[in-house]
Design an enzyme around this catalytic site. Structure first.
Site, PDB file in Angstrom:
ATOM      1  N   LEU A 196      40.078  51.857  41.057  1.00  0.00           N
ATOM      2  CA  LEU A 196      41.134  51.345  40.239  1.00  0.00           C
ATOM      3  C   LEU A 196      40.903  51.292  38.611  1.00  0.00           C
ATOM      4  O   LEU A 196      41.783  51.303  38.127  1.00  0.00           O
ATOM      5  CB  LEU A 196      41.248  49.877  40.596  1.00  0.00           C
ATOM      6  CG  LEU A 196      41.750  49.504  42.150  1.00  0.00           C
ATOM      7  CD1 LEU A 196      41.866  48.350  42.255  1.00  0.00           C
ATOM      8  CD2 LEU A 196      43.163  50.315  42.318  1.00  0.00           C
ATOM      9  N   GLY A 197      39.725  51.199  38.192  1.00  0.00           N
ATOM     10  CA  GLY A 197      39.260  51.010  36.865  1.00  0.00           C
ATOM     11  C   GLY A 197      37.786  51.197  36.736  1.00  0.00           C
ATOM     12  O   GLY A 197      37.051  50.800  37.582  1.00  0.00           O
ATOM     13  N   GLY A 210      34.777  50.428  33.467  1.00  0.00           N
ATOM     14  CA  GLY A 210      34.511  49.824  32.199  1.00  0.00           C
ATOM     15  C   GLY A 210      33.063  49.261  32.006  1.00  0.00           C
ATOM     16  O   GLY A 210      32.093  49.372  32.887  1.00  0.00           O
ATOM     17  N   GLY A 211      32.941  48.564  31.161  1.00  0.00           N
ATOM     18  CA  GLY A 211      31.520  47.659  30.663  1.00  0.00           C
ATOM     19  C   GLY A 211      30.913  47.108  31.913  1.00  0.00           C
ATOM     20  O   GLY A 211      29.712  46.876  31.887  1.00  0.00           O
ATOM     21  N   PHE A 212      31.861  46.303  32.540  1.00  0.00           N
ATOM     22  CA  PHE A 212      31.735  45.349  33.690  1.00  0.00           C
ATOM     23  C   PHE A 212      31.217  46.105  34.810  1.00  0.00           C
ATOM     24  O   PHE A 212      30.394  45.619  35.742  1.00  0.00           O
ATOM     25  CB  PHE A 212      32.719  44.320  34.032  1.00  0.00           C
ATOM     26  CG  PHE A 212      32.802  43.278  33.054  1.00  0.00           C
ATOM     27  CD1 PHE A 212      31.889  42.365  32.720  1.00  0.00           C
ATOM     28  CD2 PHE A 212      34.124  43.042  32.342  1.00  0.00           C
ATOM     29  CE1 PHE A 212      31.999  41.302  32.206  1.00  0.00           C
ATOM     30  CE2 PHE A 212      34.043  42.107  31.738  1.00  0.00           C
ATOM     31  CZ  PHE A 212      33.021  41.168  31.460  1.00  0.00           C
ATOM     32  N   GLY A 213      31.641  47.446  35.104  1.00  0.00           N
ATOM     33  CA  GLY A 213      31.198  48.161  36.305  1.00  0.00           C
ATOM     34  C   GLY A 213      32.819  48.922  36.742  1.00  0.00           C
ATOM     35  O   GLY A 213      33.364  49.300  35.959  1.00  0.00           O
ATOM     36  N   VAL A 243      35.935  49.008  39.633  1.00  0.00           N
ATOM     37  CA  VAL A 243      36.903  48.006  40.338  1.00  0.00           C
ATOM     38  C   VAL A 243      37.463  49.121  41.440  1.00  0.00           C
ATOM     39  O   VAL A 243      37.932  50.174  41.180  1.00  0.00           O
ATOM     40  CB  VAL A 243      37.835  47.224  39.776  1.00  0.00           C
ATOM     41  CG1 VAL A 243      38.545  46.550  40.623  1.00  0.00           C
ATOM     42  CG2 VAL A 243      37.157  46.394  38.693  1.00  0.00           C
ATOM     43  N   LYS A 298      35.208  44.173  42.723  1.00  0.00           N
ATOM     44  CA  LYS A 298      34.487  44.585  41.308  1.00  0.00           C
ATOM     45  C   LYS A 298      33.160  44.639  41.646  1.00  0.00           C
ATOM     46  O   LYS A 298      32.463  43.808  42.078  1.00  0.00           O
ATOM     47  CB  LYS A 298      34.958  43.356  40.293  1.00  0.00           C
ATOM     48  CG  LYS A 298      34.405  43.727  39.069  1.00  0.00           C
ATOM     49  CD  LYS A 298      34.589  42.710  38.079  1.00  0.00           C
ATOM     50  CE  LYS A 298      35.815  42.496  37.463  1.00  0.00           C
ATOM     51  NZ  LYS A 298      36.113  41.457  36.587  1.00  0.00           N
ATOM     52  N   ASP A 332      39.177  34.764  28.113  1.00  0.00           N
ATOM     53  CA  ASP A 332      39.400  36.130  28.075  1.00  0.00           C
ATOM     54  C   ASP A 332      41.146  36.430  28.499  1.00  0.00           C
ATOM     55  O   ASP A 332      41.363  37.165  29.069  1.00  0.00           O
ATOM     56  CB  ASP A 332      38.835  37.102  28.614  1.00  0.00           C
ATOM     57  CG  ASP A 332      38.613  38.620  28.358  1.00  0.00           C
ATOM     58  OD1 ASP A 332      38.860  38.746  27.177  1.00  0.00           O
ATOM     59  OD2 ASP A 332      38.237  39.395  29.119  1.00  0.00           O
TER      60      ASP A 332
END
Length: 665
Positions: A346-347, A349-352, A354, A369, A465
């Site tokens: 799904l996506g 980014g910096g967090f990992g 998903v 996630k 956030d």
């Protein structure tokens, strides 16, 4: 056959004309009930309403009963039934059941979980429902003012009980009330008696081996004549969501204008056996053959087992046993996401990363996630907060279902939101533009969710956030605040001690750049930026715009100072918006974005402004616009708040937030 039909027709006519319905079921073998959903009669003669996850079941007496035959006043009635609620997993919370009096025996729009399979978000609490119910509630829903997760309640047209009490019974010999657990799996007896002359409704509960107590658990004065219609149905309803639960009814008696017959407890069926079945004779006879076959295959099986263990190995420490019900197995998540295939991504980014997934047993759609972590320091505290956040229950929050740890990965499991994130509709899909009514409803939904986090849950939750990309849209386009990866919990009345500045540039309050200390006021500041983002259809910082329009809050302030604040409205909508609501949202966005924290409203005040229960302060007299422009143009700190769009401590994370928990690609 003709004679049977004639007798049944005469019984219906008799019940309809006389109004003195009287029936009894000592077990339900051969019972003529109207059932739908998961409801069924077991081979033992027990009425089973639900038995697995994501189910609802209804079972009603099939004949309409004339509760108000002549004078428009509800007649007296009496009913009693024996029930049992059995959990498949004793430590996993579940939803209860209800005895229902309704003008209909079918509820196609009834939703699962706390809606009991009767109501849904659009009709709960409506006076047009004409429904009365006695709920056996086994789940704490703060939004419905539940007293605990183990109570009996009298509900009228909705889920907020007009009267409720913890599940207990009055001991006739010893005196005083003794506690009961509705989810103990034990059989219990419940009586409901209504006096139509005195408008008195009594509810009495006891264990099955205790006679009816002299003192009812609930005694409430309620005029059902103003609530119920004439011809109505009586029956039972229940529903489940993520936790399997068995709702059983073993016997039922009902009478209009009199005392319902006593159930013959000796004739009631036994509860179905839980657990493994007895070994069959065939298994006993063939056991030697099975042993030989098992021995022959054990070598290859061990090899496969070892490989599987290595592949699905997880980190499980002793302290995690207390969080067992909230922990998912890595194997289940691996299967749910098809091995974390790119097709389910799904996506990023910096967090990992998903992924979309479907849990193998419950078939529940989830978003998973995957977060990488290099250190075990603080992991226990972090997991504890994740589990606490998993207990949040609000219709405008994305549900955090649980977690899993494996090697150097932490996996968080959320409800799946099919329509993706709000920013996709604001910025990425020009042909799928949201109407103003949809935007205003989303704004109010997010405000309600944030009010719940700040004031209405058992602890204070700072989200830290808030932005359009973290607002997810469900299948009805309702806004739900999600992504609690940066959230922190505090006891109400304490001073938050967070000193590490996190969040997204463009949404950070000025004081965060000086002290790094998050408060409810810094959340309100981010909400103000979110309001302007939705109303204007622009990001808080847009480097592609002209110098005058690059900072959204400055540009809106300038429009307001010139007396033309509506020029800031999203040009893609043209004039298709409510001018009064648009002006309110724009001014409220400026007020929430005030550079001085003390001048910002609380989220409760924000809801009062949005509901028009309170008027905004006179922005023309408090110098708000001048303060914003002066601060943003003259303060060095503000350049720390709005230099570019990336996550503090997590570079390049903006791409994941726009699609997390959603169907966006």
């Amino acid at each position: 056959m003709f004679l049977k039909l004639l007798i049944w027709f005469l019984l219906i006519r008799y019940a309809s004309s006389e109004g003195d319905a009287d029936f009894i079921y000592n077990g339900f073998h051969g019972a003529n009930l109207s059932m739908d959903g998961a409801a069924k009669i077991t081979s033992e003669g027990v009425l089973l309403l639900t038995q697995s996850t994501h189910q609802k079941g209804h079972a009603f007496y099939p004949i309409r009963l004339p509760f108000k035959p002549s004078n428009g006043k509800v007649q007296s009635f009496s009913t009693n039934f024996v029930f049992a609620i059995v959990l498949q997993y004793p430590n996993v919370s579940s939803f209860g059941a209800a005895f229902v009096i309704s003008p209909s025996k079918e509820f196609p729009q009834g939703e699962l979980g706390n809606y009991l399979g009767i109501f849904n978000p659009n009709n709960v609490g409506n006076s047009t429902n004409h429904i009365a119910a006695i709920e056996l509630d086994t789940y704490l829903n703060p939004e419905y003012d539940d007293i605990n997760d183990n109570h009996i309640g009298i509900d009228i047209n909705g889920l907020k009980s007009i009267s409720s009490a913890p599940a207990s019974y009055f001991g006739n010999m010893s005196g005083g009330f003794k506690n009961l657990s509705l989810i103990s799996g034990e059989q219990m007896h419940l009586w409901v008696d209504y006096n139509g002359d005195q408008n008195q409704l009594n509810v009495t509960l006891s264990p099955i081996n205790v006679p009816k107590p002299d003192r009812p658990l609930l005694s409430s004065t309620v005029n059902l004549s103003s609530i119920l219609l004439d011809d109505i149905y009586v029956g039972f309803s229940s529903s489940t969501r993520t936790a399997p639960v068995y709702h059983y009814i073993l016997g039922w008696s009902f009478k209009m204008n009199g005392q319902a017959q006593a159930l013959d407890l000796s004739r009631l069926p036994k509860l179905p056996r839980m657990g493994p079945k007895k070994k069959s004779k065939l298994l006993i006879i063939g056991l030697p053959v099975i042993v030989v076959f098992f021995t022959f295959t054990v070598i290859s099986a061990v090899g496969l087992f070892v490989r599987s263990k290595i592949k699905f190995a997880e980190v499980l420490e002793d302290w995690e046993h207390e969080f067992g019900p909230h922990r998912f197995s890595y194997k289940d998540l691996f299967m749910a996401t098809k091995g974390f295939k790119d097709s389910e991504l799904l996506g990023v980014g910096g967090f990992g990363r998903v992924y979309r997934g479907v849990l193998p047993v419950s078939r529940l759609e989830v978003a998973v996630k995957r977060i990488s972590h290099e250190s075990r320091q603080g992991m226990r505290e972090f997991i504890s907060e994740i589990v606490s956040l998993g207990r949040l229950r609000h219709r405008n929050l994305v549900q955090l279902l649980g977690y899993c740890r494996r090697k150097r990965e932490l996996l968080l499991v959320y409800d799946f939101m099919p329509n993706g994130s709000l920013d996709r509709f604001l910025f990425d899909h020009p042909n799928s533009m949201l109407s103003w009514n949809q935007r205003f409803r989303i704004i109010k939904g997010v405000a309600l969710g944030l009010l719940y986090l700040h004031e209405e849950w058992e602890q204070l939750v700072l989200h830290r956030d808030i932005k359009a990309s973290n607002v997810l849209l469900d299948n009805e386009m309702n806004g739900r605040l999600g992504d609690f990866g940066l959230a922190r919990l505090y006891d109400h009345g304490t001073d938050p001690q967070t000193t590490h500045m996190v969040g997204t540039f463009g949404y950070l309050a000025p004081e965060l750049t000086r002290r790094g200390k998050a408060t409810t006021s810094t959340d309100v500041f981010a909400f103000g930026a979110f309001l302007l983002e939705v109303a204007c259809g622009r990001r808080p910082i847009d480097p592609r715009s002209s110098m005058e329009e690059e900072m959204l809050v400055e540009w809106v302030s300038e429009c307001w100072r010139r007396g033309k604040i509506l020029e800031a409205a999203d040009r893609k909508m043209g004039q298709e918006y409510n001018e009064e609501q648009m002006e309110l949202v724009l001014k409220l966005g400026l007020l929430c974005s005030h550079p001085v924290a003390a001048e910002r409203p609380s989220m409760r005040q924000v809801m009062q402004f949005l509901d028009r229960d309170a008027c905004l302060p006179d922005l023309s007299s408090d110098g708000l616009g001048a303060a914003i422009l002066s601060h943003h143009k003259g303060s060095d700190d503000i350049h720390l708040s709005y230099p570019s769009s990336f996550e503090l401590g997590f570079p390049n994370s903006s791409s994941i937030e726009g699609s997390v928990l959603s169907g966006g690609r």
